[in-house]
Write a protein that holds these residues in place. Structure first.
Motif, PDB file in Angstrom:
ATOM      1  N   THR A 233       0.516  -1.176   0.379  1.00 50.11           N
ATOM      2  CA  THR A 233       0.286   0.454   0.080  1.00 50.11           C
ATOM      3  C   THR A 233       0.490   1.406   0.074  1.00 50.11           C
ATOM      4  O   THR A 233       2.212   0.980   0.464  1.00 50.11           O
ATOM      5  CB  THR A 233      -1.326   0.050   0.988  1.00 50.11           C
ATOM      6  N   PRO A 234       0.208   2.058  -0.618  1.00 55.39           N
ATOM      7  CA  PRO A 234       0.880   3.512  -0.301  1.00 55.39           C
ATOM      8  C   PRO A 234       1.071   4.735   0.622  1.00 55.39           C
ATOM      9  O   PRO A 234       2.630   4.537   1.513  1.00 55.39           O
ATOM     10  CB  PRO A 234       0.300   4.520  -1.071  1.00 55.39           C
ATOM     11  N   MET A 235       0.619   3.790   1.491  1.00 54.73           N
ATOM     12  CA  MET A 235       1.111   3.968   3.398  1.00 54.73           C
ATOM     13  C   MET A 235       1.959   3.370   3.569  1.00 54.73           C
ATOM     14  O   MET A 235       2.528   4.927   4.352  1.00 54.73           O
ATOM     15  CB  MET A 235      -0.614   3.612   4.556  1.00 54.73           C
ATOM     16  N   LYS A 236       2.690   2.855   3.514  1.00 59.09           N
ATOM     17  CA  LYS A 236       3.844   2.017   3.142  1.00 59.09           C
ATOM     18  C   LYS A 236       5.255   3.089   3.017  1.00 59.09           C
ATOM     19  O   LYS A 236       6.100   3.115   3.522  1.00 59.09           O
ATOM     20  CB  LYS A 236       4.178   0.899   3.222  1.00 59.09           C
ATOM     21  N   PHE A 237       4.939   3.183   1.965  1.00 58.81           N
ATOM     22  CA  PHE A 237       5.971   4.020   1.248  1.00 58.81           C
ATOM     23  C   PHE A 237       5.795   5.573   1.516  1.00 58.81           C
ATOM     24  O   PHE A 237       6.840   5.711   2.551  1.00 58.81           O
ATOM     25  CB  PHE A 237       5.293   4.329  -0.670  1.00 58.81           C
ATOM     26  N   TRP A 238       4.710   5.849   1.807  1.00 55.53           N
ATOM     27  CA  TRP A 238       4.805   7.040   3.181  1.00 55.53           C
ATOM     28  C   TRP A 238       5.055   7.268   4.465  1.00 55.53           C
ATOM     29  O   TRP A 238       6.364   8.312   4.178  1.00 55.53           O
ATOM     30  CB  TRP A 238       3.590   7.957   3.376  1.00 55.53           C
ATOM     31  N   PHE A 239       5.111   5.727   4.965  1.00 59.70           N
ATOM     32  CA  PHE A 239       5.642   5.939   6.333  1.00 59.70           C
ATOM     33  C   PHE A 239       6.869   6.134   6.255  1.00 59.70           C
ATOM     34  O   PHE A 239       7.988   6.641   7.444  1.00 59.70           O
ATOM     35  CB  PHE A 239       4.821   4.782   7.474  1.00 59.70           C
TER      36      PHE A 239
ATOM     37  N   PRO B 244       6.030  15.913   1.288  1.00 57.66           N
ATOM     38  CA  PRO B 244       6.993  15.120   0.610  1.00 57.66           C
ATOM     39  C   PRO B 244       7.297  14.140  -0.130  1.00 57.66           C
ATOM     40  O   PRO B 244       7.656  13.914  -1.344  1.00 57.66           O
ATOM     41  CB  PRO B 244       8.541  15.184   1.676  1.00 57.66           C
ATOM     42  N   ALA B 245       6.790  12.552   0.928  1.00 56.11           N
ATOM     43  CA  ALA B 245       6.486  11.549   0.332  1.00 56.11           C
ATOM     44  C   ALA B 245       5.733  11.377  -0.980  1.00 56.11           C
ATOM     45  O   ALA B 245       5.949  10.467  -1.734  1.00 56.11           O
ATOM     46  CB  ALA B 245       6.395  10.488   1.820  1.00 56.11           C
ATOM     47  N   ARG B 246       4.619  11.801  -0.807  1.00 51.60           N
ATOM     48  CA  ARG B 246       3.507  11.645  -1.208  1.00 51.60           C
ATOM     49  C   ARG B 246       3.879  12.679  -3.435  1.00 51.60           C
ATOM     50  O   ARG B 246       4.045  11.722  -4.006  1.00 51.60           O
ATOM     51  CB  ARG B 246       2.419  12.414  -1.464  1.00 51.60           C
ATOM     52  N   HIS B 247       4.642  13.507  -3.088  1.00 48.69           N
ATOM     53  CA  HIS B 247       4.928  14.557  -4.431  1.00 48.69           C
ATOM     54  C   HIS B 247       5.931  13.375  -4.750  1.00 48.69           C
ATOM     55  O   HIS B 247       5.944  13.434  -5.960  1.00 48.69           O
ATOM     56  CB  HIS B 247       5.352  15.336  -3.845  1.00 48.69           C
ATOM     57  N   ASP B 248       6.971  12.786  -3.870  1.00 42.24           N
ATOM     58  CA  ASP B 248       8.330  12.340  -4.404  1.00 42.24           C
ATOM     59  C   ASP B 248       7.564  11.160  -4.694  1.00 42.24           C
ATOM     60  O   ASP B 248       8.063  10.649  -5.905  1.00 42.24           O
ATOM     61  CB  ASP B 248       9.193  12.047  -3.203  1.00 42.24           C
TER      62      ASP B 248
END
Lengths: 474, 474, 474
Positions: free
Chosen positions: C114-120, C428-432
């Motif tokens: 999930t994106p939550m893992k990437f963001w976190f 930042p993580a979302r834009h990245d």
């Protein structure tokens, strides 16, 4: 006739793994870790009698072609008649059987790119050890080798259950069924496999269909409950669900034209039920009562704990003349679009967080994966996204499935693979296909650093073992 | 002005082939095997007069921009006025034409990632041998080089027909058309190409539109059949279809707002027809009568054998002011969702297995590929899944198409590529794009061992040659 | 407790870039060219007070878990109670906060894929410099390190604004809001960032909801306009939009159950408005009046130039008991299918080519990308296709987005990335994530020779800088 080079069937050990050199080694390692794990098959259509009586398979055509509407329908689209494939034929001679098998082999190219090619080639190579490409030239040889094999004890259903590494298999059964095949298996001290019935009450939930009243009479008889009233219908259903549960059932299975499940107040339910019993219910009233019946099934599930599986929205028997000649379930069903979010709101508001309730949602309409199913399973502790199913249980759709749902639902809200088949011999190939494709997807997540290899290995194992056990309470 | 490095257009021989090093060599081998095969174009919009009279193309803008709504609409979205591109302009001067061409070149970056870039670059490089990247700096040079080329005999339509390797091309024609251009070609002993008309009766099937009564009067005149009654309409249609067939037509083409095709009983049909002739029909009645008309076309197709193509569900002329100023077909159409499974059930129950009936289904709503079109084509011997079409005849959608349908329908239930274009010069580029992309898909099936290379080569050839011939009875 | 190897979090510099060796070097070059460009965030939900008062973040749970319904909902689906995560809890103790954080860390595996893992993980590694994998064993250490960090001045919102490289950020605000936080920022000579309000009038456009009359009374008060009549409602809205524009707003934001926008004639509007004010409007009338209200917002936008963003079709508060206990916006919303082409026709026929009008369309129903949104944005100069949004702002859906729309709309008709978040630390993580994925897509176009590297570099820059500035008139 002897084999030529053209005839030799090569079944590659890396088939369906991603070709990308950055992915294949990772995928292969993941696949190697799960390929030999036992098969859990919580939803399918294998007749329980096959295992109860350990019935030998009759001939290659009645085993591999006639009952398999995946195969039949594409042969039909390419010009074969269903009759020539044995569909609906009572006295199909050995010559006709051999001829049907030739039709399949002569038309082998029509299956290119389809899962039927993967399944059938896996069956030939892995189950029968036959290394011949189906063709006009090889048809008879393949037929004879299969015929020879299935005459041996190693190819009886019970032996294959163990050869295939099956740990659990569910059948699909009518609520009025006496489940004697399941009981025979349960009482047989020599049989250690697990074969569970599944409660499939669809026809009893469609009060506007012509057959309904007769079915409800039968339901009353087998349950010993008077089904003259709505309350009686409910009690009879509870009775039969309990009977199924006593006999090992873990789930009920439901498919109607929509996903609707909405409670009527009791008086309205009784009123519509009375009209249905009198044969006077309109189609619209029938839909309303059916949606109440589905709601009631959910309510019962929240109490008796049978997992509920739901896969709506197929136009049954699309071609009227084919239905007239051959009846249902011959490959003439066509999917349609479906809506889950609003349709399930009443059911999920009532039972969505009930501790004992579990709902597995399948679909053929892929649009609902990212839009509705993954969001539902990503909120409700009761909801699992089922596997790609029926027209989409094939390589590319299985790839799309994980890509569509994982962002919202992750892996832990998915049911694990479901083979949904009556083609017993294809069960290992179907599970194998899915293990390969899940390994390929996980390899991508490793290769672009979304998962570590340890996380991927753990997830690969979960998808084969943990998730089906959890989703179906095994 | 001289060329700089920035100006040089590089058209790579491997463009659109998969980059993956495990796939590209396979894809290239497959593509090499089909790239020079003849072009079969059974559905398009090239004016027959171009070939009949071998009309020289007038200027680069009226050849490449003004009639191409793919190009116009995206320029419009990025701020250009349709008038400045020549749309609807009667006396467009050479200066205006040059200026319109500059608008295209100055805005070249807006086409990045679109098929228009691929087509246009292929046309520049492969048709005109121009190696300049369109830009403000190169616009005039490109314009002049194209203008110079199209003034030569090598760039007349008939010469290009052979240069492009066209084997068959169909136009799109009004039922009342006298087909004299087609007759001229047929009677010309110096012309050996094949240019077939296509019967396109949409407007005659929409009884609730203002133009309908006038069109039906004309239909009566050209057919010599009294169209005062429904029976007369049917007879007149049969008459014109026969005329088209005599003049080489192989198919009829149909596009309405839905896919409905359902027979009315004769009395109801006559009643609604009379109301329509009296200008009194309601929109709902108009839909019902139109669906009967479409059903009748299918019935006629099952008798006269013209292949029926169907591509419903577009909101025509979405922007009312643009329609008011420029009329139809200027790029203002927007797709909408569509349902096939239930809509086609009456037609397919009646004619789906009729030996002479063939139906090719196109769509812009990609959701129906795996859900409805592939299942329909995977059962009915009459149904073919048409190619990605209009808004989705581009690289990524073409990739999705094969991935969505092959599991249920394989390759043999697909129509082969359709260019559907009036942009004559783009025809080779469009077919080339599709050959590259099909090669890429087949390369994947080879690389993950779903197909042998021999099977893939045979399939690649079938997709270019066998399938269009079979789907369109060529 | 000390770190073990298992605990070490590895955040790879190439994460989410394509693994294919033919693509990764290209993608990395593209990503390197844009990764450090400023963040433009024209649509989000960060409370303006955070920046106005430079409020220190309270504790890790109230910063990272409680307000983030992406995180909450998946924990809830996996068995956590929302209460234990702090949702709706007024006096959440430090012990409870620490326990909630443990729930997250213990359940870390549910976020795989999930994106939550990437963001976190990006937040841990890039924002806090914490190199620990969340788990039961590491939960307390991570909690403590975050708690320690957010107590320092470097982790105040204003400092992070600059650390994150934000160039512009928009909040979401009620039409009756006094915008004092924005005014405080504007009047603060020490603050040089750009924080704009966004006009979000949804509740004021739903005349059939119980809260509406009270809201309209308030609207009358804050605007100083009598909202007793429809004309008064219009004038009051114009007044508040002007107030927002004076205070820096660049857009209005709209989400209703459908995309409808259709003008009523004035008398009918007044009549329905009067019924609504009297509390007598029916749901159907409420829909009609709401669609007129939306049309009016578009008309105002064409005059005052505020960009209009539209993202319809979510079933709000799907689980009734959760809504009863916790209220709205706790993760219980479920998307549904949506139709844009016909719904927007009246609005776009009226304002689609108006020079001052811009409309950004978002969706969760991915089916509309290639079917409706890209065709609309590929014709109308006012329409931009917004970014994947909400349930689909994750890696695979972002990939599908570009693949679905680029063929018809190219890159210049897209809005650029929208983070749409209240989770300030994840911006930042979302834009990245999006920059990585767009780089990967562009790398494909380079690798299969659809774009030159120069074109791709220019496009990558445009997507981060040019397109959001253009779409939101910055």
């Amino acid at each position: 006739m002897t084999s030529t080079d053209d005839d030799v069937l090569h079944v590659h050990p890396d088939r369906l793994l991603p070709a990308d050199p950055a992915l294949r080694p990772i995928a292969r390692e993941l696949y190697d870790a799960v390929k030999d794990l036992p098969i859990i098959s919580p939803h399918g259509h294998v007749p329980p009698q096959w295992l109860a009586d350990d019935v030998p398979f009759a001939d290659p055509t009645s085993l591999l072609i006639t009952p398999d509407h995946y195969v039949n329908r594409l042969l039909h689209a390419n010009g074969a008649s269903l009759a020539d494939l044995g569909v609906g034929q009572k006295d199909f001679t050995p010559e006709q059987s051999r001829r049907a098998f030739r039709i399949l082999c002569e038309n082998w190219k029509i299956f290119r790119g389809t899962p039927m090619k993967f399944w059938f080639e896996s069956e030939l190579a892995d189950v029968f050890g036959i290394e011949l490409v189906p063709s006009a030239a090889t048809a008879d040889r393949i037929y004879d080798q299969i015929a020879e094999a299935i005459a041996t004890p190693e190819f009886r259903p019970r032996a294959l259950y163990w050869t295939f590494g099956i740990e659990f298999i569910a059948t699909t059964d009518d609520p009025a069924d006496d489940l004697r095949h399941h009981q025979k298996l349960a009482q047989d001290p020599t049989w250690e496999g697990k074969v569970a019935p599944t409660f499939r009450p669809d026809k009893y939930l469609e009060p506007a269909t012509p057959a309904w009243n007769g079915l409800i009479d039968t339901l009353g008889e087998v349950s010993g409950v008077d089904t003259g009233t709505y309350a009686g219908w409910v009690a009879a259903m509870e009775n039969r669900r309990a009977f199924f549960k006593e006999n090992g059932a873990v789930s009920s299975d439901h498919s109607h034209k929509d996903a609707g499940a909405e409670k009527l107040d009791d008086a309205e339910a009784e009123r519509l039920y009375a009209r249905a019993r009198a044969g006077e219910i309109t189609p619209e009233e029938g839909d309303a009562l059916r949606r109440d019946f589905v709601f009631q099934q959910a309510r019962m599930a929240s109490e008796d704990g049978l997992v509920m599986t739901l896969h709506p929205a197929v136009v049954r028997n699309h071609h009227t003349p084919t239905f007239g000649t051959y009846g249902a379930d011959v490959g003439g069903d066509i999917p349609m679009s479906v809506e889950f979010a609003r349709a399930l709101q009443p059911m999920l508001s009532a039972f969505g967080t009930a501790p004992n309730f579990q709902l597995v949602l399948f679909t053929i309409d892929e649009t609902v994966y990212s839009r509705e199913l993954a969001p539902l399973a990503g909120f409700y502790p009761s909801v699992y996204v089922g596997a790609p199913w029926w027209f989409i249980d094939e390589a590319e759709a299985i790839k799309r499935y994980r890509r569509a749902i994982t962002g919202s639902a992750g892996f832990t809200r998915t049911s694990g693979f479901i083979d949904d088949t009556r083609a017993f011999l294809s069960i290992p190939a179907r599970h194998d296909m899915n293990r390969r494709l899940d390994s390929g997807f996980l390899a991508e997540l490793v290769a672009d650093h979304r998962l570590t290899m340890d996380e991927a290995l753990d997830t690969a194992h979960d998808l084969v073992v943990t998730q089906p056990r959890k989703a179906f309470k095994l």
